[in-house]
Design a protein around this motif. Structure first.
Motif, PDB file in Angstrom:
ATOM      1  N   ARG A 149       0.836  -1.195   0.000  1.00 14.66           N
ATOM      2  CA  ARG A 149       0.000   0.000   0.000  1.00 14.66           C
ATOM      3  C   ARG A 149       0.871   1.245   0.000  1.00 14.66           C
ATOM      4  N   THR A 163      -3.878   1.034  -3.336  1.00 14.87           N
ATOM      5  CA  THR A 163      -3.356  -0.278  -3.720  1.00 14.87           C
ATOM      6  C   THR A 163      -2.534  -0.105  -5.004  1.00 14.87           C
ATOM      7  N   ASP A 165      -3.094  -1.743  -7.729  1.00  9.24           N
ATOM      8  CA  ASP A 165      -4.057  -1.703  -8.828  1.00  9.24           C
ATOM      9  C   ASP A 165      -4.570  -0.285  -9.049  1.00  9.24           C
ATOM     10  N   GLU A 166      -4.843   0.396  -7.961  1.00  7.42           N
ATOM     11  CA  GLU A 166      -5.354   1.767  -8.096  1.00  7.42           C
ATOM     12  C   GLU A 166      -4.319   2.691  -8.716  1.00  7.42           C
ATOM     13  N   MET A 168      -1.811   1.793 -10.691  1.00  3.68           N
ATOM     14  CA  MET A 168      -1.485   1.425 -12.063  1.00  3.68           C
ATOM     15  C   MET A 168      -2.622   1.723 -13.032  1.00  3.68           C
ATOM     16  N   ARG A 169      -3.754   2.085 -12.507  1.00  5.01           N
ATOM     17  CA  ARG A 169      -4.890   2.431 -13.356  1.00  5.01           C
ATOM     18  C   ARG A 169      -4.842   3.901 -13.789  1.00  5.01           C
ATOM     19  N   LEU A 170      -4.026   4.675 -13.122  1.00  2.00           N
ATOM     20  CA  LEU A 170      -3.972   6.121 -13.388  1.00  2.00           C
ATOM     21  C   LEU A 170      -3.086   6.428 -14.592  1.00  2.00           C
ATOM     22  N   PRO A 171      -3.261   7.602 -15.190  1.00  2.00           N
ATOM     23  CA  PRO A 171      -2.393   7.979 -16.325  1.00  2.00           C
ATOM     24  C   PRO A 171      -0.922   7.978 -15.891  1.00  2.00           C
ATOM     25  N   SER A 172      -0.099   7.366 -16.705  1.00  2.00           N
ATOM     26  CA  SER A 172       1.314   7.225 -16.347  1.00  2.00           C
ATOM     27  C   SER A 172       2.193   7.969 -17.329  1.00  2.00           C
TER      28      SER A 172
ATOM     29  N   ARG B  11      -3.776  -7.019 -13.424  1.00  2.00           N
ATOM     30  CA  ARG B  11      -3.947  -5.605 -13.077  1.00  2.00           C
ATOM     31  C   ARG B  11      -5.367  -5.126 -13.293  1.00  2.00           C
ATOM     32  N   LYS B  14      -8.345  -7.979 -11.326  1.00  2.00           N
ATOM     33  CA  LYS B  14      -8.574  -7.950  -9.895  1.00  2.00           C
ATOM     34  C   LYS B  14      -9.440  -6.741  -9.518  1.00  2.00           C
ATOM     35  N   ALA B  15     -10.408  -6.979  -8.671  1.00  2.00           N
ATOM     36  CA  ALA B  15     -11.200  -5.850  -8.190  1.00  2.00           C
ATOM     37  C   ALA B  15     -10.315  -5.011  -7.292  1.00  2.00           C
ATOM     38  N   PRO B  16     -10.453  -3.710  -7.344  1.00  2.00           N
ATOM     39  CA  PRO B  16      -9.745  -2.893  -6.379  1.00  2.00           C
ATOM     40  C   PRO B  16     -10.129  -3.389  -4.987  1.00  2.00           C
ATOM     41  N   GLU B  17      -9.135  -3.822  -4.238  1.00  2.00           N
ATOM     42  CA  GLU B  17      -9.461  -4.348  -2.917  1.00  2.00           C
ATOM     43  C   GLU B  17      -9.926  -3.225  -2.014  1.00  2.00           C
ATOM     44  N   SER B  18     -10.743  -3.598  -1.055  1.00  2.00           N
ATOM     45  CA  SER B  18     -11.223  -2.584  -0.127  1.00  2.00           C
ATOM     46  C   SER B  18     -10.009  -2.029   0.602  1.00  2.00           C
ATOM     47  N   ASP B 342     -15.111  -2.754 -13.236  1.00  2.00           N
ATOM     48  CA  ASP B 342     -16.059  -1.705 -12.838  1.00  2.00           C
ATOM     49  C   ASP B 342     -16.033  -0.570 -13.836  1.00  2.00           C
ATOM     50  N   LYS B 343     -17.082   0.210 -13.835  1.00  2.00           N
ATOM     51  CA  LYS B 343     -17.110   1.421 -14.647  1.00  2.00           C
ATOM     52  C   LYS B 343     -16.087   2.408 -14.110  1.00  2.00           C
ATOM     53  N   GLY B 344     -15.902   3.477 -14.872  1.00  2.00           N
ATOM     54  CA  GLY B 344     -15.065   4.540 -14.346  1.00  2.00           C
ATOM     55  C   GLY B 344     -13.823   4.766 -15.182  1.00  2.00           C
ATOM     56  N   PHE B 345     -12.833   5.378 -14.533  1.00  2.00           N
ATOM     57  CA  PHE B 345     -11.664   5.855 -15.257  1.00  2.00           C
ATOM     58  C   PHE B 345     -10.697   4.749 -15.660  1.00  2.00           C
ATOM     59  N   TYR B 346     -10.265   4.809 -16.913  1.00  2.00           N
ATOM     60  CA  TYR B 346      -9.163   3.968 -17.382  1.00  2.00           C
ATOM     61  C   TYR B 346      -8.224   4.820 -18.233  1.00  2.00           C
ATOM     62  N   SER B 347      -6.959   4.460 -18.195  1.00  2.00           N
ATOM     63  CA  SER B 347      -5.998   5.065 -19.099  1.00  2.00           C
ATOM     64  C   SER B 347      -5.758   4.068 -20.231  1.00  2.00           C
ATOM     65  N   ASP B 392      -7.203   9.284 -21.856  1.00  2.00           N
ATOM     66  CA  ASP B 392      -8.104   9.035 -20.724  1.00  2.00           C
ATOM     67  C   ASP B 392      -9.451   8.537 -21.231  1.00  2.00           C
TER      68      ASP B 392
END
Lengths: 452, 452
Positions: A149, A163, A165-166, A168-172, B11, B14-18, B342-347, B392
């Protein structure tokens, strides 16, 4: 210092082996056509050189007969190895000597130690990740990324824990940068001329780093970018490595929270799964196993920035927070431990870099700094990145002192030892960017010398 | 086709873990301060997440007591691994699934086969040499460089045989270039939508190559650069790989006789100790284990250029010597086999390249080509080199077709399958540079589809 001398100097040490000249080739072909296979067999058995190409040519000329086929090397006759899908590719067995090396006398334990990159054997600017220099304060770890984390807290509206995953999902972004330990070339302050460029300058590497700009994560946490003038970066290993990063470096987007290095995930020795990339700044600030960023309004004065990585000045005071690696360069070929076996043409080659921006030019001297010639720079010349330079040289067989002197885009010129010591004295460990001198002796042996 | 589906899609899959939000962090700290260590232990035992950072924070808050220390992960408490000086560095054990992979149904033997690079797991533009795609015609070899020779003959004044030492002593260049097999994306001609980008586009890699311009060696041999309009390049392995190279490509100095790749010597699978680098041209012409260059005045018509690597046209004729890899691109994230949970932001991120020069721009569509948006290009954009692009995207959870379309500096635009087939038909194997489509289904699964 008990430093083993183990340069991979084979390229220069070995005499050019005798090879077939035009006359030799013509003779081989003529003999081959006339069917004199005994000549062929004798000629190639006698030659120290394996001479793959001429043998193959001869084989073609004499036809497919058994005797001729016996002359062919195994790799031209046989079935090779299958595609590599059951493991990660490795270098040739003939390159086994190209390795990171430790300097046994330098550190007390191998967990709080350094391994140096074999600069004398490297080409271009990319350092293979398997040869990237290491500096550990309490050993390296292979941390499970699904458990890792990154917390962002301090002067933020909403503290966050990310995490992998979070992140690595962002713009890099992906950028090529050098990383140099602040202690690189540290032994030379004490006039200890370590034998090879691996030990004198090998705490230096360069990679394509990929990650999320730290500013993105700060914005997501609602960091106070105005009053939060400093950050604390904290690693997850046992060394409690913590470093202060000025917010001014972060605002431009230049500082990365990086997970990628040379196209793949970071290596465990280099902070897997997450490290800070602080371009131009000394390596210790590129915190490995990064687990926390705290936003604050003053420098943190952690042990690793008030006790270590400080510069002892001639008047007994010490400088802190001198993090930016000033403009520097070094010739890697020829360099200490290598041997030039004959007069004639050489391509002098080396690396230049600056923590302040791009390299503007590099000058090379072969007479200890009396005369300088402008070197070629291999493009693209990138910001806070290694730049490869080279220049042609015809060695006349007499003693020569080879030096390089880099100038960066700010106009700063790499200093001589005399200039550096006038300001900094000689009792420092860190931040030595002086011009390096290699003495080529009449017998061709190259060694490290320090000019006054 | 019996292609195993083995994308490293963790990447995205996997669901974003809580994870602890601001409230959670505050609670942990408050509980920690009040000494309720049971809460801590319970909370973290229950959480799927290891939550390194919060635990460490809690430990700090509760003091140095034994109970709290037990909460810390091993890597924060213990002594790590020593510096790596007894071998070549390797990736993390958690990355073991990132490998080159073979397509079992595609080739008859593993010595005359292909391994594909895991593009879905790579960042930036550099391909780690341990993951570089392979194409062997008779297996790979680890040839002793001290025995290897390169002959230059044919229309030359003075035929020459070079040792490696002699070649490596000459002025070299280092340049970043892509290499793509002419058969890359070949299965798609037959409407076979292979499941992942590793199999559809993975005969593609990019490295910093170092070597001597071939023109230098030709000049040393006194080659007839006017009448010698073609070269034959010959490899030393058993496949008798020979390719014709037009002298026009060589004259500019662009073609290298290369020994270096990503800073170190070439890997055995990629031609150690010597291969030809022919920027922009299909991989088969980058002859591995290079042992001979012959200068001639006409194309050589070798088996590998008249029987293989030719393009079967709709009228039954075939095109030969179509070597230059035209402008192409592919989205690597998201791509086939990955799952968006899930829906939402992806790069959205991918690679673009052209054998004709630099990439000018890349457009991305998420609706199968009806609307296009201009992507960001990661600099520096280099000549005949991979260029990483990204854009984006907020996924609304509905089906989407993701595509990329590259344009190079000549103005050439990557074609659709319809456009490509209008000219080339559908019976080719080689030189497919059409726009790739990835269908994101409502359940988040991404698969390869071919639009008419």
């Amino acid at each position: 210092m008990d430093t083993p001398q183990d340069p991979r100097s084979g390229r220069l040490r070995k005499a050019p082996e005798s090879f077939l000249d035009a006359g030799g080739i013509a003779t081989v072909m003529q003999q081959a056509r006339s069917g004199r296979r005994d000549f062929l067999r004798g000629a190639f058995a006698a030659a120290a050189a394996g001479a793959t190409a001429p043998v193959a040519l001869a084989q073609k000329a004499v036809g497919e007969g058994e005797a001729a086929i016996l002359e062919l090397p195994e790799h031209t006759r046989g079935l090779g190895q299958p595609v590599v899908t059951d493991g990660y590719g490795k270098p040739s067995k003939y390159e086994a000597n190209v390795q990171r090396r430790q300097s046994p006398g330098l550190t007390q334990t191998r967990q709080a130690s350094v391994s140096f990159a074999p600069l004398q054997s490297l080409f271009g600017i990319v350092t293979p990740s398997g040869l990237h220099f290491e500096r550990h304060h309490q050993g390296w770890w292979d941390i499970d990324p699904s458990q890792h984390r990154l917390m962002v807290n301090g002067m933020v509206k909403t503290p966050k824990v990310f995490t992998m995953d979070e992140i690595m999902r962002l713009p890099s972004q992906s950028r090529f940068h050098f990383i140099e330990c602040g202690a690189n070339t540290g032994m030379e302050w004490g006039n200890v001329a370590v034998p090879t460029v691996q030990y004198s300058h090998g705490m230096l590497s360069c990679s394509e780093f990929t990650g999320v700009p730290l500013i993105t994560l700060l914005e997501m946490a609602g960091a106070d970018l105005k009053n939060g003038k400093f950050l604390l970066a904290e690693g997850a290993d046992g060394s409690s490595m913590t470093r202060t990063i000025p917010m001014s470096l972060v605002r431009s987007g230049e500082v990365l929270v990086a997970y990628g290095q040379n196209g793949e995930m970071l290596r465990p020795e280099n902070g897997y799964p997450l490290r800070l990339v602080v371009p131009g700044v000394q390596g210790v600030s590129w915190v490995k196993y990064l687990r926390r960023i705290e936003v604050g309004d003053q420098p943190y004065g952690s042990k690793d920035e008030v006790l270590h990585y400080v510069d002892l000045m001639p008047d007994g005071t010490h400088r802190q927070y001198t993090s930016i690696q000033e403009c520097k360069s070094v010739v890697t070929t020829p360099s200490g431990g290598q041997v030039l076996l004959d007069k004639g043409f050489y391509s002098i080659s080396g690396l230049a870099w600056s923590g302040r921006g791009k390299i503007r030019h590099v000058d090379v001297s072969v007479d200890g700094g009396r005369n300088w010639r402008r070197a070629r720079l291999q493009g693209p010349v990138m910001d806070k990145c290694l730049t490869r330079f080279s220049i042609d040289w015809a060695w006349d067989g007499k003693p020569a002192i080879v030096q390089s002197r880099a100038t960066d885009e700010t106009g700063y010129v790499q200093p001589t030892y005399r200039q550096l010591r006038e300001v900094r004295g000689s009792r420092s460990i860190y931040h030595n960017n002086a011009i390096q001198s290699w003495l080529v002796q009449e017998n061709g042996e190259v060694r490290n010398v320090q000019l006054a």
